[in-house]
Design a protein around this motif. Structure first.
Motif, short mmCIF file in Angstrom:
data_model
loop_
_atom_site.label_atom_id
_atom_site.label_comp_id
_atom_site.label_asym_id
_atom_site.label_seq_id
_atom_site.Cartn_x
_atom_site.Cartn_y
_atom_site.Cartn_z
N GLY A 252 0.80 -1.22 0.00
CA GLY A 252 0.00 0.00 0.00
C GLY A 252 0.84 1.27 0.00
N TYR A 253 2.10 1.16 0.37
CA TYR A 253 3.00 2.31 0.36
C TYR A 253 3.79 2.41 -0.95
CZ TYR A 253 2.02 3.06 5.27
OH TYR A 253 1.40 3.33 6.46
N ASP A 254 3.40 1.60 -1.93
CA ASP A 254 3.98 1.63 -3.28
C ASP A 254 5.48 1.32 -3.32
OD1 ASP A 254 1.55 2.14 -4.55
OD2 ASP A 254 1.76 4.31 -4.23
N PHE A 255 5.93 0.43 -2.44
CA PHE A 255 7.30 -0.05 -2.54
C PHE A 255 7.38 -1.04 -3.69
CE2 PHE A 255 7.24 0.92 2.11
CZ PHE A 255 8.25 1.87 2.10
N GLU A 256 8.54 -1.16 -4.28
CA GLU A 256 8.74 -2.15 -5.33
C GLU A 256 8.58 -3.55 -4.73
OE1 GLU A 256 12.56 -1.60 -7.13
OE2 GLU A 256 12.11 0.47 -7.70
N PRO A 257 8.08 -4.51 -5.50
CA PRO A 257 7.90 -5.87 -4.98
C PRO A 257 9.17 -6.46 -4.39
CG PRO A 257 6.77 -5.64 -7.07
CD PRO A 257 7.55 -4.37 -6.86
N ALA A 258 10.32 -6.18 -5.01
CA ALA A 258 11.59 -6.71 -4.49
C ALA A 258 11.91 -6.12 -3.12
CB ALA A 258 12.72 -6.42 -5.47
N ALA A 259 11.60 -4.84 -2.92
CA ALA A 259 11.85 -4.19 -1.63
C ALA A 259 10.93 -4.77 -0.56
CB ALA A 259 11.65 -2.68 -1.75
N VAL A 260 9.69 -5.04 -0.93
CA VAL A 260 8.74 -5.65 0.02
C VAL A 260 9.22 -7.04 0.41
CG1 VAL A 260 6.38 -6.51 0.30
CG2 VAL A 260 6.77 -4.29 -0.78
N ASP A 261 9.66 -7.82 -0.58
CA ASP A 261 10.17 -9.17 -0.29
C ASP A 261 11.38 -9.12 0.64
OD1 ASP A 261 8.22 -10.32 -1.87
OD2 ASP A 261 9.52 -10.52 -3.64
N GLU A 262 12.28 -8.18 0.40
CA GLU A 262 13.47 -8.05 1.26
C GLU A 262 13.07 -7.64 2.68
OE1 GLU A 262 16.48 -5.63 -0.53
OE2 GLU A 262 16.96 -7.16 -2.02
N ALA A 263 12.11 -6.73 2.79
CA ALA A 263 11.66 -6.29 4.10
C ALA A 263 11.00 -7.44 4.86
CB ALA A 263 10.69 -5.11 3.97
N ILE A 264 10.17 -8.21 4.17
CA ILE A 264 9.53 -9.37 4.80
C ILE A 264 10.59 -10.38 5.23
CG2 ILE A 264 8.01 -11.36 4.38
CD1 ILE A 264 6.41 -8.81 4.66
N GLY A 265 11.54 -10.64 4.37
CA GLY A 265 12.63 -11.57 4.70
C GLY A 265 13.42 -11.10 5.91
N TYR A 266 13.66 -9.81 5.99
CA TYR A 266 14.42 -9.24 7.11
C TYR A 266 13.68 -9.44 8.44
CZ TYR A 266 16.83 -5.84 10.04
OH TYR A 266 17.51 -5.25 11.06
N VAL A 267 12.41 -9.05 8.48
CA VAL A 267 11.69 -9.16 9.76
C VAL A 267 11.43 -10.62 10.13
CG1 VAL A 267 10.68 -6.84 9.67
CG2 VAL A 267 9.43 -8.74 8.68
N LYS A 268 11.27 -11.48 9.12
CA LYS A 268 11.11 -12.92 9.39
C LYS A 268 12.40 -13.51 9.97
CE LYS A 268 8.54 -15.83 6.94
NZ LYS A 268 7.99 -16.58 5.79
N SER A 269 13.55 -13.05 9.47
CA SER A 269 14.82 -13.60 9.93
C SER A 269 15.05 -13.35 11.42
CB SER A 269 15.98 -13.03 9.11
OG SER A 269 16.22 -11.67 9.44
N PHE A 270 14.44 -12.31 11.96
CA PHE A 270 14.56 -12.02 13.38
C PHE A 270 13.36 -12.50 14.19
CE2 PHE A 270 17.52 -8.98 11.53
CZ PHE A 270 18.62 -9.15 12.36
N GLY A 271 12.41 -13.15 13.52
CA GLY A 271 11.25 -13.68 14.22
C GLY A 271 10.21 -12.63 14.57
N TYR A 272 10.27 -11.49 13.90
CA TYR A 272 9.30 -10.44 14.21
C TYR A 272 7.92 -10.75 13.65
CZ TYR A 272 13.39 -7.65 15.45
OH TYR A 272 14.55 -7.20 16.01
N ILE A 273 7.86 -11.56 12.61
CA ILE A 273 6.58 -12.07 12.14
C ILE A 273 6.66 -13.59 12.12
CG2 ILE A 273 5.74 -10.07 10.84
CD1 ILE A 273 6.71 -11.41 8.29
N ASP A 274 5.62 -14.20 12.62
CA ASP A 274 5.54 -15.66 12.69
C ASP A 274 4.05 -15.99 12.72
OD1 ASP A 274 5.48 -18.34 13.32
OD2 ASP A 274 6.80 -18.18 15.06
N ASP A 275 3.53 -16.48 11.60
CA ASP A 275 2.09 -16.73 11.50
C ASP A 275 1.60 -17.77 12.50
OD1 ASP A 275 1.93 -14.82 9.54
OD2 ASP A 275 1.51 -16.21 7.90
N LEU A 276 2.41 -18.77 12.82
CA LEU A 276 1.99 -19.78 13.80
C LEU A 276 1.85 -19.15 15.18
CD1 LEU A 276 1.27 -22.67 14.54
CD2 LEU A 276 3.72 -23.13 14.82
N ARG A 277 2.83 -18.37 15.58
CA ARG A 277 2.75 -17.68 16.88
C ARG A 277 1.54 -16.75 16.90
NH1 ARG A 277 6.82 -13.89 16.81
NH2 ARG A 277 5.23 -12.41 16.23
N TYR A 278 1.34 -16.02 15.79
CA TYR A 278 0.21 -15.10 15.70
C TYR A 278 -1.10 -15.86 15.86
CZ TYR A 278 -2.95 -11.53 14.00
OH TYR A 278 -3.98 -10.62 13.92
N ALA A 279 -1.24 -16.99 15.15
CA ALA A 279 -2.49 -17.76 15.21
C ALA A 279 -2.73 -18.30 16.62
CB ALA A 279 -2.44 -18.91 14.21
#
Length: 157
Positions: free
Chosen positions: A38-65
Motif C-alpha cells: 500500500g506504500y507503493d514499494f517495489e515488490p523486491a523491496a517488500v520481499d526483502e523487508a519481509i525476509g528481514y523481519v522474518k529472519s529475526f522472528g518479528y513475524i511468525d504466522d503460527l505464533r500469531y495464530a
C-alpha cells in the motif's frame, strides 16, 4: 540491517516501515505484505523487508495464530476463529497446527465460550428455567455464531 546483504535505499525504507508497523501491533505476513504494498514499494523491496523481519522472528504466522486463538477462544467459535485467521492470510495448515494444543487440552473452550454467551443473554436466569421456544431461540443464536450442533445440544440438555 544484516551486514551480509546490501540493501537498496528503497529496501531500507521498506524495512523501516515494516518495523514501524510491527511496533504498532503484531501482524501476519500477509497483512504486513499488504500494508507495505500500500506504500507503493517495489515488490523486491517488500520481499526483502519481509525476509528481514522474518529472519529475526518479528513475524511468525503460527505464533500469531496461537495468540489470536488463545485471546479470542472464550468469545468466538472455532469456525469463526478459523474464518478470521484465514481473512488475515494465515494458511489452513498453520491454523490446524495452532489448534492442536487446544484440542489436546482437557477443558473445552468452545463449551465455555457458549456458556459465557448464554449467561450474558439470560441475565441471571438459568437454562433450566427456559421453555422450549426460548431454548430453541438461544440454540439458533449459537448455531448462527458457528458453534457445532452437538455441543449446543449438550449445553441445553
Amino acid at each position: 540491517m544484516q551486514e551480509s546483504h546490501s540493501y537498496s535505499d528503497e529496501s531500507k525504507k521498506a524495512v523501516k516501515k515494516a518495523m514501524d508497523l510491527l511496533l504498532r501491533g503484531d501482524r501476519t505476513e500477509a497483512e504486513l505484505r499488504d500494508r507495505l504494498n500500500g506504500y507503493d514499494f517495489e515488490p523486491a523491496a517488500v520481499d526483502e523487508a519481509i525476509g528481514y523481519v522474518k529472519s529475526f522472528g518479528y513475524i511468525d504466522d503460527l505464533r500469531y495464530a496461537k495468540t489470536y486463538i488463545d485471546y479470542h477462544r472464550v468469545r468466538r467459535s472455532r469456525k469463526e476463529l478459523k474464518h478470521r485467521l484465514r481473512d488475515k492470510g494465515v494458511s489452513d495448515e498453520i491454523i490446524s497446527e495452532a489448534f492442536l494444543e487446544y484440542d489436546e487440552a482437557d477443558d473445552d473452550p468452545e463449551l465455555a465460550s457458549m456458556q459465557q454467551l448464554i449467561a450474558k443473554r439470560l441475565k441471571g436466569r438459568q437454562i433450566s428455567e427456559l421453555d422450549y421456544n426460548e431454548k430453541a431461540k438461544h440454540m439458533r443464536y449459537l448455531a448462527g455464531r458457528g458453534y457445532p450442533s452437538d455441543k449446543i445440544r449438550r449445553l441445553f440438555s
